[in-house]
Design an enzyme around this catalytic site. Structure first.
Site, PDB file in Angstrom:
ATOM      1  N   HIS A 145      -5.441  -3.532  -2.151  1.00 45.12           N
ATOM      2  CA  HIS A 145      -5.236  -2.534  -3.210  1.00 45.12           C
ATOM      3  C   HIS A 145      -5.311  -3.141  -4.600  1.00 45.12           C
ATOM      4  CE1 HIS A 145      -4.385   1.229  -1.118  1.00 45.12           C
ATOM      5  NE2 HIS A 145      -3.855   0.480  -0.161  1.00 45.12           N
ATOM      6  N   SER A 147       0.799  -1.222   0.000  1.00 42.03           N
ATOM      7  CA  SER A 147       0.000   0.000   0.000  1.00 42.03           C
ATOM      8  C   SER A 147       0.834   1.275   0.000  1.00 42.03           C
ATOM      9  CB  SER A 147      -0.943  -0.003   1.204  1.00 42.03           C
ATOM     10  OG  SER A 147      -0.223  -0.196   2.398  1.00 42.03           O
ATOM     11  N   LYS A 173     -12.023   0.159  -0.959  1.00 38.80           N
ATOM     12  CA  LYS A 173     -11.141   0.971  -1.815  1.00 38.80           C
ATOM     13  C   LYS A 173     -11.768   1.084  -3.202  1.00 38.80           C
ATOM     14  CE  LYS A 173      -7.303   0.460   1.208  1.00 38.80           C
ATOM     15  NZ  LYS A 173      -6.459  -0.508   1.876  1.00 38.80           N
TER      16      LYS A 173
HETATM   17  C1  PLP Z   1      -6.516  -0.689   3.357  1.00 36.51           C
HETATM   18  C2  PLP Z   1      -5.874  -2.012   3.574  1.00 36.51           C
HETATM   19  C3  PLP Z   1      -6.472  -2.961   4.391  1.00 36.51           C
HETATM   20  C4  PLP Z   1      -7.698  -2.644   5.188  1.00 36.51           C
HETATM   21  O1  PLP Z   1      -8.845  -2.530   4.406  1.00 36.51           O
HETATM   22  P1  PLP Z   1     -10.113  -1.728   4.983  1.00 36.51           P
HETATM   23  O2  PLP Z   1     -11.233  -2.269   4.198  1.00 36.51           O
HETATM   24  O3  PLP Z   1      -9.828  -0.278   4.753  1.00 36.51           O
HETATM   25  O4  PLP Z   1     -10.203  -2.041   6.439  1.00 36.51           O
HETATM   26  C5  PLP Z   1      -5.886  -4.205   4.491  1.00 36.51           C
HETATM   27  N1  PLP Z   1      -4.746  -4.505   3.830  1.00 36.51           N
HETATM   28  C6  PLP Z   1      -4.135  -3.606   3.045  1.00 36.51           C
HETATM   29  C7  PLP Z   1      -2.883  -3.982   2.322  1.00 36.51           C
HETATM   30  C8  PLP Z   1      -4.674  -2.331   2.889  1.00 36.51           C
HETATM   31  O5  PLP Z   1      -4.052  -1.442   2.126  1.00 36.51           O
END
Ligand code: PLP
Length: 393
Positions: free
Chosen positions: A210, A182, A241
């Site tokens: 992502h 990320s 996302k």
């Molecule tokens: C954003 C993210 C999460 C968490 O996801 P949410 O739905 O926002 O709780 C988990 N793993 C990675 C790699 C992320 O970037």
């Protein structure tokens, strides 16, 4: 006067201020979109994970409104008691078909999916073998499981092999990587890690937060992108996302999903999604299946913006995704870069320790399918101007 037992927190905040790392929350005054108003300033927004613009897609909006009118705003219970509606089951079936797995379980967030799953499938006799840049929710899940945690250097499958060679063959092992990292936007070493998992009998797990909606055919994720269907036991995706709403899910075998229904603590002890969220996510799967050209636009914008930043001479690391870091090094410098960009009309959040290493502070940019070329060119011009001013290019 009573002594404030929390006064050490104010001292820590003062220290952050002295280091130039204290942050105000930026307040979004309107919709999450590619050009929008934060803190009373209209900016080109390069900080959201709204890759496909689905937060405001008419089909998702309408589905959420319809579900709210028909079913209300909440579920009143955890999934395992009275909070499983047919709309939750429909979402899980749709996602399983989409991901080409036997089954899917949906969690309230990607964080809950990762932490809840790792903690449920492992116990203290087991071992987690984890990339050093894996997401915090994986690390927290591993800690909650009380399994032994072995960290391998970023994307280094040979180092992971050395760890595996030293472990007893009878021990249960979970090999785990992010699909897309990320903060750097590079891809996990999936094919090499799948081979290792097969050789050493590990459970293979990928966090595709992502990658969901971004990589693979119709946004199916990195398992599809790398053609490793059937070789990853546990796939985590997010609905928060690119999917534009909120939630996370685990895709895998029917036994895995039924086990998580019985043992994953966020599933058992935290209330399920409101109907509007489940409905919006179902509509998002429709959009991914019916309008894949949105994903093409995302990649077209990604190529344009990355090429522009490189041409300007910025250090953009090794990204392979729509996440492009602009690495400043020093934490305070990254924050100044972010602040100056914002004053000039571009929002790219500064990110420093502990989210990234102390000497790798950066602003992180994320383009979306909905940015226009003019907006991206404007952002590049501002990056050029501010980068020169701060001696970064
Ligand atoms: C954003 C993210 C999460 C968490 O996801 P949410 O739905 O926002 O709780 C988990 N793993 C990675 C790699 C992320 O970037």
């Amino acid at each position: 006067m009573r002594h404030d037992p929390l006064d050490y927190l104010s001292r820590e905040l003062d220290a952050l201020k002295q280091q130039g790392l204290y942050r105000h929350l930026r307040i979004l005054e309107g919709e999450q979109s590619h050009k929008t108003t934060f803190d009373h300033r209209l900016v080109v927004n390069l900080s959201s994970n709204n890759y496909l613009g689905l937060t405001t897609h008419p089909k998702l909006r309408e589905a959420a409104l319809e579900a709210t009118r028909r079913l209300g705003v909440g579920t009143g219970s955890v999934r395992s008691i009275a909070g499983t509606m047919d709309i939750h089951m429909e979402l899980e079936r749709r996602l399983a078909t989409f991901k080409k797995t036997e089954a899917v379980v949906v969690f309230q967030s990607g964080f809950a999916a990762n932490a809840g799953t790792v903690a449920a499938v492992l116990s203290k006799e087991d071992v987690v073998i984890s990339d050093e840049l894996n997401h915090a929710s994986i690390i927290d899940g591993a800690r909650l499981s009380r399994a032994t945690i072995k960290v391998f250097p970023h994307k280094d499958a040979d180092a992971a092999r050395k760890i595996l060679q030293d472990l007893p063959s009878g021990q249960r092992k979970l090999l785990i990587t992010d699909g897309v990292f990320s903060m750097d936007g590079d891809l996990g070493a999936l094919p090499a890690l799948c081979a290792l998992a097969e050789e050493y009998g590990c459970i293979m797990m990928v966090d595709d937060a992502h990658a969901s909606g971004v990589f693979g055919a119709n946004g199916r994720g990195t398992v599809d992108h790398f053609g490793v269907h059937g070789r990853v036991d546990i796939q985590v995706g997010t609905l928060s996302k690119a999917i534009g709403a909120l939630g996370g899910y685990v895709a895998g075998s029917k036994a895995l999903v039924e086990f998580l229904y019985h043992r994953a603590r966020p599933f058992l002890f935290s209330t399920s999604h409101p109907p509007a969220t489940a409905a919006a996510c179902i509509a998002a799967v429709d959009v991914l299946e019916q309008e894949p050209e949105i994903i093409d636009r995302l990649w077209d914008n990604t190529r344009f913006f990355k090429a522009g930043l490189k041409m300007l001479g910025f250090n953009t690391g090794l990204s392979e995704s729509p996440i492009t870091p602009v690495i400043a090094g020093d934490g305070a410098l990254a924050m100044t870069l972010s602040d100056r960009l914002f004053q000039e009309g571009v929002f790219a959040q500064g990110i420093a320790f502990p989210t990234v290493a102390r000497d790798k502070a950066r602003v992180r940019t994320i383009v979306t399918a909905t940015h226009t070329k003019d907006e991206l060119q404007f952002a590049l011009d501002v990056f050029g101007k501010v980068g020169k001013e701060l001696g970064l290019v």
